[in-house]
Design an enzyme around this catalytic site. Structure first.
Site, PDB file in Angstrom:
ATOM      1  N   GLY A 157       0.835  -1.212   0.000  1.00 21.62           N
ATOM      2  CA  GLY A 157       0.000   0.000   0.000  1.00 21.62           C
ATOM      3  C   GLY A 157       0.864   1.253   0.000  1.00 21.62           C
ATOM      4  N   ARG A 158       0.230   2.354   0.397  1.00 21.68           N
ATOM      5  CA  ARG A 158       0.902   3.655   0.280  1.00 21.68           C
ATOM      6  C   ARG A 158       2.187   3.731   1.094  1.00 21.68           C
ATOM      7  NH1 ARG A 158      -5.024   5.716   0.586  1.00 21.68           N
ATOM      8  NH2 ARG A 158      -4.875   4.479   2.465  1.00 21.68           N
ATOM      9  N   ILE A 159       2.153   3.207   2.325  1.00 23.26           N
ATOM     10  CA  ILE A 159       3.343   3.331   3.184  1.00 23.26           C
ATOM     11  C   ILE A 159       4.419   2.336   2.739  1.00 23.26           C
ATOM     12  CG2 ILE A 159       4.224   3.203   5.546  1.00 23.26           C
ATOM     13  CD1 ILE A 159       1.390   4.054   6.494  1.00 23.26           C
ATOM     14  N   ARG A 179      -1.687  -8.953  -1.157  1.00 23.92           N
ATOM     15  CA  ARG A 179      -2.843  -9.694  -1.661  1.00 23.92           C
ATOM     16  C   ARG A 179      -2.778  -9.904  -3.173  1.00 23.92           C
ATOM     17  NH1 ARG A 179      -7.752  -6.944   1.450  1.00 23.92           N
ATOM     18  NH2 ARG A 179      -6.544  -5.190   0.713  1.00 23.92           N
ATOM     19  N   ARG A 239       1.094  -2.737  12.867  1.00 24.38           N
ATOM     20  CA  ARG A 239       0.363  -2.924  14.120  1.00 24.38           C
ATOM     21  C   ARG A 239       0.973  -4.116  14.832  1.00 24.38           C
ATOM     22  NH1 ARG A 239      -1.205   1.510  13.750  1.00 24.38           N
ATOM     23  NH2 ARG A 239      -3.349   2.306  13.753  1.00 24.38           N
ATOM     24  N   GLU A 268       0.093  -2.988  23.509  1.00 24.60           N
ATOM     25  CA  GLU A 268       0.663  -1.690  23.896  1.00 24.60           C
ATOM     26  C   GLU A 268      -0.050  -1.143  25.120  1.00 24.60           C
ATOM     27  OE1 GLU A 268       0.543   0.835  20.433  1.00 24.60           O
ATOM     28  OE2 GLU A 268       1.781  -0.566  19.304  1.00 24.60           O
ATOM     29  N   HIS A 286       5.604   3.473  19.387  1.00 29.75           N
ATOM     30  CA  HIS A 286       4.532   3.770  18.422  1.00 29.75           C
ATOM     31  C   HIS A 286       4.571   5.250  17.984  1.00 29.75           C
ATOM     32  CE1 HIS A 286       0.327   2.344  16.957  1.00 29.75           C
ATOM     33  NE2 HIS A 286       0.841   3.250  16.141  1.00 29.75           N
TER      34      HIS A 286
HETATM   35  C1  GLV Z   1      -0.803   5.194  13.521  1.00 31.04           C
HETATM   36  O1  GLV Z   1      -0.439   4.159  13.986  1.00 31.04           O
HETATM   37  C2  GLV Z   1      -1.809   5.321  12.514  1.00 31.04           C
HETATM   38  O2  GLV Z   1      -2.506   4.350  12.215  1.00 31.04           O
HETATM   39  O3  GLV Z   1      -1.940   6.413  11.966  1.00 31.04           O
END
Ligand code: GLV
Length: 321
Positions: A157-159, A179, A239, A268, A286
């Site tokens: 995806g984007r990140i 996917r 996550r 967390e 995080h």
């Molecule tokens: C941070 O964890 C977000 O989902 O933006």
């Protein structure tokens, strides 16, 4: 005078966001230096037209009931929305929005920071410098090469794409799994789509960029860690529950893999027993999107979604899944 929309904000956000919010609505904010308690959340949302919530607020049927049927939108301050029961919102005609794109660079950057810190033992070296002296030796604190190695990106995806693109300066070979193949990912990164097991076997660095869903929970467990090279490093900025943290501790202890860089954790703010005793893990709390500019931009995106909803328009960043 026309009634302004009423919004509950579950946690005080940077000043420019609160100022923008003041221009478009009446709001109440939890100004405590901690997340709203469940009781405060249920009380705070009552009778509101929209809610601006954070990733540590659990938003579910009880919260929608407490808010009431006039509440059109829950705008999450974050790109991930695993804290929200989206199907239940959709059943009720409630909009859910997130803050995509504005945090791509910051989150990709923290993944790189962890990759470098783990591969070159930066945090361990920093701890050593503060506590003892050293004498330069040929085999002292050896790390792992980065340039020219194979980067495995799970989640295109984007990140993930942004992270992979940034590897170009290090002449890395990019593999990716997800996917389905992504032409955009390949065009931007030169990456090759491979089955996940192949990626795990071939990569020197494996970085996770998937959302948390029932399918991705424990995507990386004992079996997957066992497929990785003994010299490989795992990076997780997605996550925590995407990784079986207990299995990761065992893999790091037994040197099944070489190291891990983690920004997110399964429970967390706690970490799995044994994790913090290990020198071959680098941890950050995080902070993927935690830059001055990004945290403001995320808020402005959330406020734009609220402004649209209060005017009866479909918000720009609707979560459709
Ligand atoms: C941070 O964890 C977000 O989902 O933006």
């Amino acid at each position: 005078m026309e009634r302004r929309g009423s919004v509950y904000v579950t946690r005080l956000l940077p000043a420019p966001i609160m100022e923008r919010l003041r221009e478009i609505c009446d709001y109440e904010v939890n100004a405590e230096p901690r997340p709203a308690t469940r009781e405060e959340l249920l009380r705070g949302v009552r009778g509101r037209d929209a809610v601006l919530c954070l990733l540590n607020d659990r938003i579910d049927a009880e919260v929608y009931d407490a808010a009431g049927p006039q509440c059109r939108l829950f705008a999450n301050y974050g790109v991930g929305y695993n804290n929200i029961d989206v199907p239940e919102a959709h059943r009720r005609g409630v909009w859910i929005t997130n803050t995509p794109d504005v945090l791509n660079d910051a989150t990709a950057d923290i993944a790189w920071a962890l990759l470098f810190a783990t591969a070159r033992r930066v945090a361990e070296g920093d701890r050593l410098m503060r506590s003892e002296t050293f004498s330069w030796q040929p085999e002292f604190m050896l790390g792992m090469d980065i340039t020219g190695r194979t980067l495995g990106v799970i989640g295109a995806g984007r990140i993930g794409r942004n992270f992979a693109r940034k590897s170009r300066g290090f002449d890395m070979k990019v593999l990716y799994a997800g996917r389905r193949p992504s032409p955009e990912f390949e065009a931007e990164t030169g990456g090759r789509f491979v089955p996940m097991d192949e990626l795990l076997r071939e990569s020197d660095f494996v970085s996770l960029h998937v959302p948390l869903t029932p399918e991705t929970r424990h995507l990386i467990g004992e079996r997957e860690l066992g497929l990785m090279k003994r010299t490989a490093i795992l990076i997780n900025t997605s996550r925590g529950p995407v990784v079986d943290e207990g299995a990761l501790v065992r893999a790091l202890e037994s040197r099944t893999i070489w190291g891990a860089g983690l920004d997110v954790f399964e429970n967390e703010p706690d970490t799995a027993p044994g994790l913090s005793a290990l020198d071959n893990v680098v941890m950050t709390p995080h902070v993927g999107s935690a830059t001055v500019e990004t945290r403001v931009n995320m808020g402005l995106v959330a406020v734009a979604n609220i402004a649209a909803a209060l005017e009866g328009r479909e918000p720009p960043n609707l979560v459709r899944a």
